[in-house]
Motif scaffolding. Structure first.
Motif, mmCIF file in Angstrom:
data_model
loop_
_atom_site.group_PDB
_atom_site.id
_atom_site.type_symbol
_atom_site.label_atom_id
_atom_site.label_comp_id
_atom_site.label_asym_id
_atom_site.label_seq_id
_atom_site.Cartn_x
_atom_site.Cartn_y
_atom_site.Cartn_z
ATOM 1 N N TYR A 2 35.947 30.760 4.655
ATOM 2 C CA TYR A 2 35.085 30.178 5.689
ATOM 3 C C TYR A 2 34.998 28.657 5.601
ATOM 4 O O TYR A 2 34.770 27.981 6.582
ATOM 5 C CB TYR A 2 33.675 30.754 5.606
ATOM 6 N N ARG A 3 35.111 28.140 4.372
ATOM 7 C CA ARG A 3 35.003 26.679 4.317
ATOM 8 C C ARG A 3 35.598 26.103 3.029
ATOM 9 O O ARG A 3 35.557 26.728 1.973
ATOM 10 C CB ARG A 3 33.556 26.226 4.467
ATOM 11 N N ASN A 6 31.265 21.697 2.929
ATOM 12 C CA ASN A 6 30.108 21.930 3.790
ATOM 13 C C ASN A 6 29.929 20.753 4.758
ATOM 14 O O ASN A 6 30.693 19.782 4.709
ATOM 15 C CB ASN A 6 28.845 22.207 2.956
ATOM 16 N N CYS A 7 28.908 20.836 5.609
ATOM 17 C CA CYS A 7 28.771 19.835 6.675
ATOM 18 C C CYS A 7 28.109 18.534 6.218
ATOM 19 O O CYS A 7 27.850 17.658 7.033
ATOM 20 C CB CYS A 7 27.963 20.413 7.846
ATOM 21 N N MET A 21 35.706 24.275 7.971
ATOM 22 C CA MET A 21 34.241 24.182 7.919
ATOM 23 C C MET A 21 33.608 25.245 8.803
ATOM 24 O O MET A 21 34.179 25.625 9.823
ATOM 25 C CB MET A 21 33.777 22.802 8.406
ATOM 26 N N SER A 22 32.424 25.689 8.399
ATOM 27 C CA SER A 22 31.675 26.656 9.204
ATOM 28 C C SER A 22 30.233 26.187 9.347
ATOM 29 O O SER A 22 29.712 25.507 8.463
ATOM 30 C CB SER A 22 31.663 28.030 8.526
ATOM 31 N N LYS A 70 33.787 28.600 13.109
ATOM 32 C CA LYS A 70 34.588 28.115 11.976
ATOM 33 C C LYS A 70 35.675 27.224 12.578
ATOM 34 O O LYS A 70 36.273 27.589 13.596
ATOM 35 C CB LYS A 70 35.207 29.315 11.265
ATOM 36 N N GLU A 72 39.118 24.487 11.789
ATOM 37 C CA GLU A 72 40.069 23.893 10.845
ATOM 38 C C GLU A 72 40.548 22.603 11.471
ATOM 39 O O GLU A 72 40.749 22.535 12.690
ATOM 40 C CB GLU A 72 41.272 24.819 10.642
#
Ligand code: ASP
Length: 552
Positions: A2-3, A6-7, A21-22, A70, A72
């Motif tokens: 999923y990643r 992180n954000c 990133m998700s 999600k 990419e």
């Protein structure tokens, strides 16, 4: 997968990296030729650049706020940078986008400045938690848990759980009852505090105990009260009041240093009597001065006279406001005096100039101050001037928000007369030790008896309270008797405690801090609900799970 990130983590140094990133779509900005998405997770917000989707509007049109996606793509430097956001110098040039889950349109804006009122936010608390304000409070709470445990570990306290399902006691706050399935008419009650269990731990030789514990009290609703709330509960053996004040003052110093980076001086200590006489409250806010002063010295009047001096611009609007405040409190005799300049006063009634000069001196008044003087029954005047002091501090903006002014209050009276029930109540709780030499007043003047109890007050809020305990069955019985407990009640509710005192109960004492209130004070806020992940709303209801509910 999923990643990869992180954000909240990517910066200029990451430019060129391929990332996955998700998160949640906070915002979609469709500028026609280019589309941006703000992608949010716990750690932050990262901008997604969807220029590659220019010819795939269908995919974009399917997206909405709070969808889980999600992506990419490659980290690129942003053309116009946002220095307010830690990730604001980069963005992700999206190459692949997958919807992980759709979302209904949220019922309020998931932003700090939301349009959702408290009820709707409580109903959708899981959305409310996505807002930075609430999320950061939850993180702050977590950080405080960690530091609490660090402190007590360092000081050799043992963390021990005590039961929640216990027996009701009939004094104190109202209980929550839980029916016992095996026998009709039998109930547990939810623990209001681990008080007796922590004392029994001391009798068990545990020496130093602490627990971060849920407590349950069926009390009326207020913004700084919850029916279930959390205490940092502590108890120690072989200690006197000074030992307790020292160690727990060290605890608060430690927390403030670790969490806020603040060093405080030693906390002042006031007796209950001093607090009441100077501030009209046993939880005084000493972030500002404006004390109350007794003025009887200059008058032969029988009534009690007390005053306060306000640094306020004089006008009749404020006088009216003040008169209205005291009228509501049923105060009849009020004098106001405007201290115009040296030796010059203007007052609501004619008063001898020397008396006014003396009063102004006693109230530490400065030229320009407005003096408010009340006459009447001491208790009523002190209490209401105390309330007035707080009201005016807000009105006159005297409180510097971002400071901490803790103090200890000690030497509380042991008993308080309960007019409604015509009996004495213990001001703290009946397991508190009285000052033993004061027991001589028990028959004639019990209100003179002081207790070995103490409160920690920060910024006008009672943050903690505790006492040295009784460890002698005879004294415990004397106190119970004086509180009007019947022999039967003593035996039924406290027989086990009295018995335990006969098996070598050490001297012991402790304190409990209200964790929810402590955190809100650390964050300079009033409402404790914002610091609890799933609080109860008005009337003790949970609007999200619709509890309490009717039993079918
Ligand atoms: N158990 C007390 C309370 O909950 C605090 C204490 O005396 O330690 O108020």
């Amino acid at each position: 997968m999923y990643r990869t990130n992180n954000c909240g983590v990517l910066r200029l140094k990451d430019v060129g990296k391929n990332v996955i990133m998700s998160g949640w779509i906070k915002k979609i900005r469709n500028l026609g030729s280019i589309i941006f998405i703000d992608l949010r997770d716990l750690y932050g917000i990262t901008q997604l650049n969807l220029i590659n989707y220019f010819n795939n509007k269908k995919k974009i049109n399917n997206l909405g706020r709070e969808f889980v996606i999600k992506v990419e793509g490659q980290v690129i430097e942003r053309f116009s940078k946002n220095f307010k956001n830690p990730t604001g110098e980069i963005e992700i040039l999206v190459k692949k986008l997958k919807i992980l889950n759709n979302s209904l349109v949220p019922p309020f804006k998931i932003e700090n400045n939301t349009d959702g009122n408290e009820d709707i936010r409580m109903k959708y608390r899981y959305l409310d938690i996505r807002r930075d304000i609430i999320k950061n409070n939850i993180i702050l709470r977590n950080n405080i848990y960690i530091e609490i445990r660090n402190f007590f570990l360092k000081e050799n306290f043992l963390e021990i759980e005590t039961p929640i399902l216990i027996n009701p006691t009939t004094d104190g706050a109202r209980n929550f009852y839980v029916p016992y399935r095996k026998k009709k008419g039998f109930f547990y009650s939810l623990s209001q505090s681990p008080q007796l269990f922590k004392q029994l731990l001391m009798i068990g030789g545990i020496d130093k105990y602490f627990q971060i514990v849920k407590c349950f009290r069926d009390e009326d609703f207020r913004s700084d009260r919850q029916p279930e709330f959390t205490q940092i509960d502590c108890e120690m053996s072989f200690v006197d009041e000074n030992d307790i004040l020292n160690i727990f003052e060290k605890f608060i110093h430690f927390l403030l240093k670790k969490i806020k980076g603040i060093n405080l001086n030693k906390f002042p200590i006031l007796t209950y009597e001093e607090a009441i006489n100077k501030y009209g409250s046993d939880k005084p806010d000493i972030r500002f001065d404006m004390k109350l002063f007794e003025l009887n010295d200059f008058s032969n009047k029988q009534e009690y006279i007390m005053g306060i001096s306000l640094p306020v611009c004089f006008n009749y609007k404020i006088i009216e406001e003040i008169l209205f405040f005291f009228k509501k409190k049923k105060i009849k005799q009020l004098i106001w005096i405007k201290y115009l300049k040296k030796e010059k006063f203007k007052s609501s009634i004619e008063i001898n100039i020397n008396l006014m000069k003396n009063w102004a001196k006693s109230l530490n008044s400065k030229c320009g101050d407005l003096l408010i003087i009340l006459l009447g029954e001491k208790n009523i005047i002190v209490k209401n001037l105390g309330l007035f002091r707080i009201k005016m501090s807000k009105r006159l903006n005297l409180i510097k928000n971002k400071i901490f002014s803790p103090l200890w209050i000690i030497n509380f009276p042991y008993f308080k007369w309960n007019k409604k029930k015509s009996c004495y109540n213990s001001l703290h709780h009946p397991f508190t030790s009285p000052e033993i030499i004061d027991l001589k007043f028990l028959k004639e003047n019990p209100e003179k008896i002081k207790s070995k109890s103490y409160d920690l007050v920060i910024n006008g809020k009672e943050i903690g309270g505790g006492s040295i305990r009784i460890n002698n069955s005879k004294i415990q019985k004397i106190i119970f008797n004086h509180l009007g407990f019947s022999k039967k009640k003593i035996e039924k509710e406290f027989g086990f405690l009295i018995k335990s005192f006969k098996y070598g109960a050490p001297p012991h004492g402790g304190i409990a801090f209200g964790l929810d209130r402590l955190i809100s004070v650390f964050a300079y806020k009033e409402n404790i609900r914002d610091f609890i992940a799933f609080p109860k709303g008005q009337d003790g209801k949970d609007l999200m799970i619709e509890s309490p509910s009717k039993r079918e």
